[in-house]
Design an enzyme around this catalytic site. Structure first.
Site, short mmCIF file in Angstrom:
data_model
loop_
_atom_site.label_atom_id
_atom_site.label_comp_id
_atom_site.label_asym_id
_atom_site.label_seq_id
_atom_site.Cartn_x
_atom_site.Cartn_y
_atom_site.Cartn_z
N GLU A 29 40.60 43.01 51.79
CA GLU A 29 40.97 41.93 50.87
C GLU A 29 41.84 42.43 49.72
O GLU A 29 41.92 43.64 49.46
CB GLU A 29 39.72 41.24 50.32
CG GLU A 29 38.84 42.15 49.47
CD GLU A 29 37.96 41.39 48.48
OE1 GLU A 29 38.50 40.61 47.69
OE2 GLU A 29 36.73 41.61 48.50
N LYS A 91 43.97 34.27 41.90
CA LYS A 91 42.84 34.57 42.79
C LYS A 91 42.71 33.38 43.74
O LYS A 91 42.39 32.28 43.32
CB LYS A 91 41.58 34.75 41.94
CG LYS A 91 40.30 34.96 42.70
CD LYS A 91 39.12 35.05 41.73
CE LYS A 91 37.81 34.79 42.43
NZ LYS A 91 36.72 34.54 41.47
N VAL A 111 37.13 37.23 49.60
CA VAL A 111 36.47 37.38 50.90
C VAL A 111 36.76 36.14 51.76
O VAL A 111 37.07 36.24 52.95
CB VAL A 111 34.95 37.60 50.70
CG1 VAL A 111 34.19 37.45 52.02
CG2 VAL A 111 34.69 38.98 50.09
N ASP A 143 27.27 26.91 40.66
CA ASP A 143 28.22 27.99 40.95
C ASP A 143 27.75 28.81 42.16
O ASP A 143 26.93 29.72 42.05
CB ASP A 143 28.42 28.89 39.72
CG ASP A 143 29.58 29.84 39.91
OD1 ASP A 143 30.14 29.91 41.03
OD2 ASP A 143 29.96 30.52 38.93
N SER A 145 29.49 30.79 45.43
CA SER A 145 30.79 31.25 45.94
C SER A 145 31.15 30.62 47.28
O SER A 145 30.30 30.48 48.17
CB SER A 145 30.77 32.77 46.10
OG SER A 145 31.97 33.20 46.68
N ALA A 146 32.43 30.29 47.41
CA ALA A 146 32.95 29.79 48.69
C ALA A 146 32.81 30.83 49.80
O ALA A 146 32.87 30.50 50.98
CB ALA A 146 34.42 29.39 48.54
N ASP A 147 32.57 32.10 49.41
CA ASP A 147 32.39 33.15 50.43
C ASP A 147 31.23 32.80 51.38
O ASP A 147 31.29 33.10 52.58
CB ASP A 147 32.07 34.50 49.77
CG ASP A 147 33.23 35.07 48.98
OD1 ASP A 147 34.34 34.51 49.04
OD2 ASP A 147 33.02 36.08 48.28
N LYS A 164 26.00 42.15 44.10
CA LYS A 164 25.60 42.63 42.77
C LYS A 164 24.56 41.71 42.18
O LYS A 164 24.57 40.50 42.43
CB LYS A 164 26.80 42.59 41.84
CG LYS A 164 27.88 43.55 42.21
CD LYS A 164 28.83 43.70 41.04
CE LYS A 164 29.86 44.76 41.33
NZ LYS A 164 31.02 44.24 42.03
N1 PSU Z 1 32.18 40.94 44.00
C1 PSU Z 1 32.49 42.23 43.79
N2 PSU Z 1 33.79 42.61 43.77
C2 PSU Z 1 34.82 41.72 43.97
C3 PSU Z 1 34.48 40.36 44.20
C4 PSU Z 1 33.16 40.01 44.22
O1 PSU Z 1 31.60 43.03 43.63
O2 PSU Z 1 35.99 42.10 43.93
C5 PSU Z 1 35.57 39.35 44.48
C6 PSU Z 1 35.75 39.16 45.99
O3 PSU Z 1 37.11 38.91 46.26
C7 PSU Z 1 34.93 37.91 46.26
C8 PSU Z 1 35.22 37.13 45.02
O4 PSU Z 1 35.32 37.21 47.42
O5 PSU Z 1 35.20 38.08 43.96
C9 PSU Z 1 34.18 36.05 44.78
O6 PSU Z 1 34.58 35.25 43.72
P1 PSU Z 1 33.75 33.95 43.36
O7 PSU Z 1 32.40 34.44 42.91
O8 PSU Z 1 34.53 33.29 42.26
O9 PSU Z 1 33.67 33.15 44.62
MN MN Z 2 32.16 30.46 41.54
#
Ligand code: PSU
Ligand code: MN
Length: 308
Positions: A29, A91, A111, A143, A145-147, A164
């Site tokens: 990524e 992003k 991701v 909140d 994540s879309a992941d 984390k």
């Molecule tokens: N967690 C990490 N390192 C990262 C990310 C998440 O420890 O770099 C990044 C990844 O690209 C992940 C994104 O897909 O943050 C998730 O963002 P959000 O929580 O806004 O969906």
């Molecule tokens: Mn989010």
């Protein structure tokens, strides 16, 4: 595979050739480059990760959106460009793709978008550091994540070092269970927590070899089960951090984000940068090592999968 028909998809010649020949390829990524680490360590790490994948028999495909094209296989110059621009690069998650592509803009892939582009290209294995998940307090903020949704619908194996504890790990596992995403511990029964090897939460299955990882994913593909597989690979013991130190930094970062009203897509990058500042760079060193460790496992797994 529809990579010939998609005008927005652009494979590097090396990645295109490897895929055509059925050779192992590992997706990487780019948000980890632009938003996950500071310059120049981000660029150095991205290039070391690519080299690690090569050293273990696979072809690296760093994924990003450049000039409105979904690139699978960035050049060194493109990686340098994303790393230097840092947080100024958009992003890009799933919801950002249509407008960025139509406008011919750049975007760093999370991701989520890395999985989408890998899948369009025909790449099955993806290595990263950490995934997004259910945030603490999501009961109020929504909140999530879309992941996690992407893991539910896109058939790519994601190899990470767990999540984390800026996240609610228990709720993240519940969400993945609901969505039918297998969570595998590599050589462990316990979900690793990125900087540390332990979280106190169990995984669904422990798997000890790249061959068995490949066999499990191959079974999923053969059955036409949509969605990915999450492989959590603990940080090597010698690089893991003191749990008390890292947890104190995470608590502090969370309360600062709360005070400042940080929300939406800024949340994760803000917390990552804060934790890094608070731990004086120790967390960055750990972060680099765990990504290299995941790249190695991903390459070996892609090699095993290419034999199926
Ligand atoms: N967690 C990490 N390192 C990262 C990310 C998440 O420890 O770099 C990044 C990844 O690209 C992940 C994104 O897909 O943050 C998730 O963002 P959000 O929580 O806004 O969906
Ligand atoms: Mn989010």
């Amino acid at each position: 595979m529809n990579n010939m028909k998609n005008p927005y998809l652009s494979l590097s010649p090396e990645v295109a050739k490897a895929l055509e020949e059925g050779k192992p390829v590992v997706a990487l990524e780019s948000t980890i480059i632009s938003h996950g680490m500071p310059y120049p360590q981000n660029v150095e790490t991205a290039l070391r990760v690519e080299q690690t994948i090569r050293d273990n028999g696979a072809v690296p495909a760093t994924i990003a959106i450049i000039g409105g094209k979904m690139k699978a296989g960035c050049t060194k110059e493109e990686i340098e460009y994303l790393g230097k621009k840092g947080q100024a690069v958009i992003k890009a998650s799933r919801r950002d793709l249509p407008v960025l592509l139509a406008r011919g803009e750049d975007g760093a892939t999370t991701v989520t978008t890395t999985m989408i582009i890998a899948s369009l290209a025909g790449i099955k294995v993806f290595a990263t550091g950490g995934i997004g998940g259910v945030h603490r307090g999501a009961q109020q903020t929504f909140d999530i994540s879309a992941d996690l949704e992407e893991l539910a619908q896109t058939q790519v194996m994601v190899i990470c070092a767990g999540a984390k504890s800026i996240l609610d790990l228990g709720l993240t596992l519940e969400y993945l269970e609901t969505k039918g995403v297998p969570v595998i511990g590599y050589g462990t029964d316990e979900l690793p927590a990125f900087y540390t090897r332990h979280s106190g939460f169990g995984v669904d299955y422990r798997i000890d070899t790249p061959e068995e990882l490949a066999a499990a994913f191959q079974a999923k593909i053969a059955c036409g089960l949509k969605g990915g597989m999450l492989v959590t690979n603990p940080i090597p013991e010698e690089y893991s951090m003191d749990a008390d130190v890292i947890n104190a930094a995470i608590e502090k970062a969370l309360s600062e984000a709360d005070k400042k009203g940080v929300h939406g897509k800024q949340c994760t990058p803000f917390l990552l940068a804060k934790v890094k500042d608070l731990t004086g760079g120790d967390s960055l060193a750990a972060n680099i090592q765990l990504v290299l460790n995941n790249a190695r496992l991903a390459a070996l797994t892609a090699v095993a999968l290419s034999k199926h």
